[in-house]
Design a protein around this motif. Sequence first.
Motif, PDB file in Angstrom:
ATOM      1  N   ALA A 112       0.788  -1.006   0.007  1.00 15.62           N
ATOM      2  CA  ALA A 112       0.031   0.145   0.230  1.00 15.62           C
ATOM      3  C   ALA A 112       0.954   1.173   0.001  1.00 15.62           C
ATOM      4  O   ALA A 112       2.001   0.962   0.135  1.00 15.62           O
ATOM      5  CB  ALA A 112      -0.901  -0.113   1.329  1.00 15.62           C
ATOM      6  N   SER A 188      -6.482  -2.236   1.063  1.00 20.86           N
ATOM      7  CA  SER A 188      -7.787  -2.038   1.464  1.00 20.86           C
ATOM      8  C   SER A 188      -8.569  -3.307   1.643  1.00 20.86           C
ATOM      9  O   SER A 188      -8.148  -4.464   0.867  1.00 20.86           O
ATOM     10  CB  SER A 188      -8.622  -0.785   0.689  1.00 20.86           C
ATOM     11  N   THR A 189      -9.638  -3.404   2.509  1.00 21.69           N
ATOM     12  CA  THR A 189     -10.281  -4.751   2.393  1.00 21.69           C
ATOM     13  C   THR A 189     -11.139  -4.884   1.170  1.00 21.69           C
ATOM     14  O   THR A 189     -11.227  -6.073   0.610  1.00 21.69           O
ATOM     15  CB  THR A 189     -11.595  -4.474   3.658  1.00 21.69           C
ATOM     16  N   ARG A 190     -11.476  -3.774   0.342  1.00 17.85           N
ATOM     17  CA  ARG A 190     -11.960  -4.018  -0.943  1.00 17.85           C
ATOM     18  C   ARG A 190     -11.250  -4.812  -1.921  1.00 17.85           C
ATOM     19  O   ARG A 190     -11.560  -5.766  -2.522  1.00 17.85           O
ATOM     20  CB  ARG A 190     -12.368  -2.690  -1.375  1.00 17.85           C
ATOM     21  N   LEU A 210      -5.016  -5.954   6.013  1.00 14.73           N
ATOM     22  CA  LEU A 210      -6.052  -5.065   5.670  1.00 14.73           C
ATOM     23  C   LEU A 210      -6.363  -3.875   6.519  1.00 14.73           C
ATOM     24  O   LEU A 210      -5.638  -3.526   7.450  1.00 14.73           O
ATOM     25  CB  LEU A 210      -7.278  -5.581   5.015  1.00 14.73           C
ATOM     26  N   GLY A 211      -7.313  -3.083   6.330  1.00 14.28           N
ATOM     27  CA  GLY A 211      -7.556  -1.905   7.198  1.00 14.28           C
ATOM     28  C   GLY A 211      -8.699  -2.097   8.002  1.00 14.28           C
ATOM     29  O   GLY A 211      -9.157  -3.560   8.382  1.00 14.28           O
ATOM     30  N   CYS A 243      -2.964   2.589   8.771  1.00 10.29           N
ATOM     31  CA  CYS A 243      -3.831   1.349   9.045  1.00 10.29           C
ATOM     32  C   CYS A 243      -4.169   1.333  10.491  1.00 10.29           C
ATOM     33  O   CYS A 243      -5.446   0.738  10.738  1.00 10.29           O
ATOM     34  CB  CYS A 243      -3.237   0.011   8.436  1.00 10.29           C
ATOM     35  N   GLU A 331     -17.028   3.627   7.252  1.00 12.53           N
ATOM     36  CA  GLU A 331     -15.910   3.332   6.719  1.00 12.53           C
ATOM     37  C   GLU A 331     -14.642   3.705   7.239  1.00 12.53           C
ATOM     38  O   GLU A 331     -14.824   4.799   7.983  1.00 12.53           O
ATOM     39  CB  GLU A 331     -15.701   3.840   5.347  1.00 12.53           C
ATOM     40  N   GLU A 332     -13.609   3.147   7.265  1.00 14.69           N
ATOM     41  CA  GLU A 332     -12.358   3.565   7.610  1.00 14.69           C
ATOM     42  C   GLU A 332     -12.102   5.016   7.237  1.00 14.69           C
ATOM     43  O   GLU A 332     -11.981   5.405   6.126  1.00 14.69           O
ATOM     44  CB  GLU A 332     -11.106   2.681   7.165  1.00 14.69           C
ATOM     45  N   PHE A 334      -9.104   7.092   7.609  1.00 14.59           N
ATOM     46  CA  PHE A 334      -7.688   7.301   6.880  1.00 14.59           C
ATOM     47  C   PHE A 334      -7.540   8.655   6.678  1.00 14.59           C
ATOM     48  O   PHE A 334      -7.014   8.942   5.651  1.00 14.59           O
ATOM     49  CB  PHE A 334      -7.845   6.345   5.381  1.00 14.59           C
ATOM     50  N   SER A 406     -10.414  -7.064   8.680  1.00 18.64           N
ATOM     51  CA  SER A 406      -9.011  -6.433   8.607  1.00 18.64           C
ATOM     52  C   SER A 406      -7.690  -7.433   8.257  1.00 18.64           C
ATOM     53  O   SER A 406      -6.771  -6.851   8.414  1.00 18.64           O
ATOM     54  CB  SER A 406      -8.859  -6.120  10.189  1.00 18.64           C
TER      55      SER A 406
END
Length: 455
Positions: A112, A188-190, A210-211, A243, A331-332, A334, A406
């Motif tokens: 990332a 990201s999780t996506r 992930l986040g 994260c 959502e996260e 960030f 996560s």
Amino acid sequence: MKIEEIITKQKLAFQDGVTRSFEARKSNLEKLRALVSENEDALCNAMNRDFGRPLFESYVTDINTVLQEIDFHLKNLQDWMEPEPVATPMISFPSKSVMYKQPFGAVLVISAWNYPVYLSFMPLIGAISAGNTVVLKPSEMVPETSGLMNVLVQKYFDDEVLCVVEGGVDETTELLHQLFDKIFFTGSTRVGKIVMKAAAEQLIPVLLELGGKSPAIVHHDADIDVSAKRIWWGKTINAGQTCVAPDFVAVHESVHDEFIEKSRKILAEFYRDDYKPGENYAKILNESHFERLQGLLDQSEILFGGITRKENLFIEPTIIKANWDDEIMKEEIFGPLLPVLTYSGSDSLIEMLRNKPSPLALYLFTKDPEFEERIIHEVPFGGGCVNETIQHLGNLNLPFGGVGNSGMGAYHGRHSFDAFSRNQAVMKKAFWPDPEFRYPPYDEKVKTWFKRIFS
Ligand code: NAD
């Protein structure tokens, strides 16, 4: 060179044992150490050009951590590589059982943008220490840093051992079609779901970092001054683009006002010379991230902060009054926005936390050991701290990884070596003794004494 050619070359090198021996692994770790230490200023400057992170912050988060990890591996690698004997049941007597630590082969590391050197090189250390070849795909969002890592890797390594492939979605998609032996993904999780789906097509094992929305909890008995200081330290590093940054704070209602007041004072103290994006405070990565955060701010009740300047991608650390079902709690974040919620009873807090996807980190501020035990055992999270933020990552003896949304799997220190090694299980016997009764035809007498001895 084409992606397919690189992988073929690395697979052949792996089969030829180029990365397997202790000497080869040590030499690769030393090369990486030289790459980082001889170019630390250039790497910090590249990160500064990419997203304006203060040079000292980059040294601490991306250079020093990586050097520490390499030294830890150099010190322990020989021990970790040793085959591990395990007990053998009586039924197989006489024999020995051993687990051999085998590298997977050719691995892919996708990283990332937000700690570009750390997130690329930390998994890389585990991968080469475990004897694998590596293709590293850094983030296209930080072209200066990714470009420099590419140039440096070519200078210090043969591409049959380590190769950087730069690029975004197209290049990563092409990489995900290759038959790697393991994929390590940070992001990201996506996108983690996209990676896992692609890996499943070829049954490639994955480790996903992930986040998510990592909570901080400030209980009524906490030292509010220290709690606020440590929460804001964790939130202002990289302007909240971390994260494991505290995403939101749940504060006991009895200390809410004190927490807000202390936060105001602490930020005024941290940034007494004013915010200087790019010098003492990181910029938001780009306009699209800035606009996303601005959008969240526009629909929030700001308790303090809230100043933004698009021209230099600045967003002030900001406290937002929030409820569990607000948009900002979905959502996260960030970024440097900190929603603050209140709670009164531990049961309702635990229920609210359990109703959210499991976070990467959790930070609890309390002096109450019973409350601490309840949170640790009743709320799932990847890792975290009591009365601190983020510093659990700095302990290389602790595994770092998520749970549920996560991520899956963990790394750092020995856990990185294990993440990139597989246990090859072997039972060893001599040719003698070789009793006939174990072979067909079986008879009832054998069954009787077999049951007596082994059941
Ligand atoms: P991202 O998921 O957008 O990108 C990560 C990587 O995936 C990049 O290399 C990118 O090129 C690639 N990618 C993006 N879209 C893709 C697609 N459609 N197909 C294939 N590859 C694709 O993440 P980011 O914006 O770089 O980083 C922020 C996210 O990463 C946050 O959610 C943060 O919490 C998480 N993160 C997790 C950790 C951790 O250690 N757990 C560390 C840092 C960041």
